[in-house]
Write a protein that holds these residues in place. Structure first.
Motif, PDB file in Angstrom:
ATOM      1  N   UNK A 175       0.831  -1.195   0.000  1.00 28.75           N
ATOM      2  CA  UNK A 175       0.000   0.000   0.000  1.00 28.75           C
ATOM      3  C   UNK A 175       0.872   1.254   0.000  1.00 28.75           C
ATOM      4  N   UNK A 176       0.485   2.224  -0.814  1.00 23.20           N
ATOM      5  CA  UNK A 176       1.114   3.525  -0.679  1.00 23.20           C
ATOM      6  C   UNK A 176       0.201   4.394   0.186  1.00 23.20           C
ATOM      7  N   UNK A 177       0.798   5.342   0.868  1.00 26.11           N
ATOM      8  CA  UNK A 177       0.043   6.173   1.790  1.00 26.11           C
ATOM      9  C   UNK A 177       0.636   7.561   1.859  1.00 26.11           C
ATOM     10  N   UNK A 178      -0.218   8.532   2.115  1.00 26.22           N
ATOM     11  CA  UNK A 178       0.201   9.922   2.259  1.00 26.22           C
ATOM     12  C   UNK A 178       0.053  10.330   3.720  1.00 26.22           C
ATOM     13  N   UNK A 179       1.124  10.876   4.270  1.00 26.23           N
ATOM     14  CA  UNK A 179       1.119  11.256   5.682  1.00 26.23           C
ATOM     15  C   UNK A 179       0.257  12.501   5.922  1.00 26.23           C
ATOM     16  N   UNK A 180      -0.123  12.690   7.164  1.00 23.58           N
ATOM     17  CA  UNK A 180      -0.749  13.937   7.562  1.00 23.58           C
ATOM     18  C   UNK A 180       0.227  15.072   7.287  1.00 23.58           C
ATOM     19  N   UNK A 181      -0.318  16.221   6.918  1.00 21.81           N
ATOM     20  CA  UNK A 181       0.523  17.378   6.637  1.00 21.81           C
ATOM     21  C   UNK A 181       1.306  17.777   7.889  1.00 21.81           C
ATOM     22  N   UNK A 182       2.550  18.208   7.664  1.00 21.83           N
ATOM     23  CA  UNK A 182       3.416  18.593   8.779  1.00 21.83           C
ATOM     24  C   UNK A 182       4.344  19.707   8.314  1.00 21.83           C
ATOM     25  N   UNK A 183       4.533  20.765   9.122  1.00 23.12           N
ATOM     26  CA  UNK A 183       5.380  21.886   8.691  1.00 23.12           C
ATOM     27  C   UNK A 183       6.861  21.546   8.596  1.00 23.12           C
ATOM     28  N   UNK A 184       7.273  20.444   9.232  1.00 22.16           N
ATOM     29  CA  UNK A 184       8.681  20.038   9.181  1.00 22.16           C
ATOM     30  C   UNK A 184       8.980  19.422   7.816  1.00 22.16           C
ATOM     31  N   UNK A 185       9.864  20.057   7.070  1.00 21.36           N
ATOM     32  CA  UNK A 185      10.172  19.589   5.714  1.00 21.36           C
ATOM     33  C   UNK A 185      10.826  18.216   5.705  1.00 21.36           C
ATOM     34  N   UNK A 186      11.431  17.818   6.823  1.00 19.84           N
ATOM     35  CA  UNK A 186      12.105  16.524   6.899  1.00 19.84           C
ATOM     36  C   UNK A 186      11.207  15.429   7.480  1.00 19.84           C
ATOM     37  N   UNK A 187       9.947  15.752   7.733  1.00 19.12           N
ATOM     38  CA  UNK A 187       9.003  14.818   8.329  1.00 19.12           C
ATOM     39  C   UNK A 187       8.877  13.577   7.462  1.00 19.12           C
ATOM     40  N   UNK A 188       9.135  12.404   8.046  1.00 21.54           N
ATOM     41  CA  UNK A 188       9.081  11.131   7.316  1.00 21.54           C
ATOM     42  C   UNK A 188       8.679  10.049   8.316  1.00 21.54           C
ATOM     43  N   UNK A 189       7.394   9.953   8.630  1.00 18.90           N
ATOM     44  CA  UNK A 189       6.943   9.057   9.689  1.00 18.90           C
ATOM     45  C   UNK A 189       6.929   7.595   9.292  1.00 18.90           C
ATOM     46  N   UNK A 190       7.011   6.725  10.296  1.00 18.38           N
ATOM     47  CA  UNK A 190       7.027   5.282  10.052  1.00 18.38           C
ATOM     48  C   UNK A 190       5.814   4.573  10.654  1.00 18.38           C
ATOM     49  N   UNK A 191       4.987   5.285  11.413  1.00 13.59           N
ATOM     50  CA  UNK A 191       3.838   4.646  12.045  1.00 13.59           C
ATOM     51  C   UNK A 191       2.595   4.744  11.160  1.00 13.59           C
ATOM     52  N   UNK A 192       1.803   3.682  11.163  1.00 10.83           N
ATOM     53  CA  UNK A 192       0.553   3.663  10.386  1.00 10.83           C
ATOM     54  C   UNK A 192      -0.335   4.849  10.737  1.00 10.83           C
ATOM     55  N   UNK A 193      -0.375   5.185  12.025  1.00 15.11           N
ATOM     56  CA  UNK A 193      -1.276   6.218  12.510  1.00 15.11           C
ATOM     57  C   UNK A 193      -0.896   7.614  12.035  1.00 15.11           C
ATOM     58  N   UNK A 194       0.283   7.768  11.440  1.00 15.30           N
ATOM     59  CA  UNK A 194       0.742   9.063  10.943  1.00 15.30           C
ATOM     60  C   UNK A 194       0.288   9.341   9.518  1.00 15.30           C
ATOM     61  N   UNK A 195      -0.468   8.396   8.938  1.00 14.10           N
ATOM     62  CA  UNK A 195      -0.861   8.498   7.540  1.00 14.10           C
ATOM     63  C   UNK A 195      -2.353   8.758   7.397  1.00 14.10           C
ATOM     64  N   UNK A 196      -2.667   9.729   6.531  1.00 11.49           N
ATOM     65  CA  UNK A 196      -4.045  10.176   6.378  1.00 11.49           C
ATOM     66  C   UNK A 196      -4.777   9.492   5.237  1.00 11.49           C
TER      67      UNK A 196
END
Length: 124
Positions: free
Chosen positions: A91-112
């Protein structure tokens, strides 16, 4: 928001596959996850919104490469060499928007947003 993943298929161990996800206009971190039969969905790889930062699970590090082309609105996952244990729906997923340009989350719950999944089967 619609995410369209493609590129899955049936391959032999040692082969390669390239998955692609269409996510035009999404200025946010993008990730790939997978779910094998009987198992929970797990993180595979993530790329930040500019493409300058990536992260991988230990099980795919050194074999998979995530990349994105923001001009084309695509995110790719190059997988090589594949192993039977890589068999899963990806599955591909798009994370919740975040002002940190380096934001790269690994948790399922961080994806919208989540795509519909594409099946990868690796035979031994």
């Amino acid at each position: 928001v619609q995410l369209q993943a493609s590129g899955g298929g049936l391959v032999q161990a040692g082969d390669s596959l390239r998955l692609s996800c269409t996510a035009f206009g999404l200025n946010r971190a993008m990730g790939w996850f997978r779910q094998a039969p009987g198992k929970e969905r797990e993180f595979v790889a993530v790329v930040n919104r500019s493409g300058s930062r990536t992260s991988y699970s230990d099980s795919v590090k050194g074999r998979f490469t995530i990349s994105r082309d923001n001009n084309k609105g695509t995110v790719a996952l190059q997988m090589n060499p594949l192993k039977p244990e890589d068999t899963a729906v990806y599955y591909c997923a798009a994370a919740f928007a975040n002002p940190n340009a380096l934001y790269a989350p690994v948790k399922n719950s961080s994806y919208a947003y989540w795509g519909q999944g594409t099946l990868v089967t690796v035979s031994s």
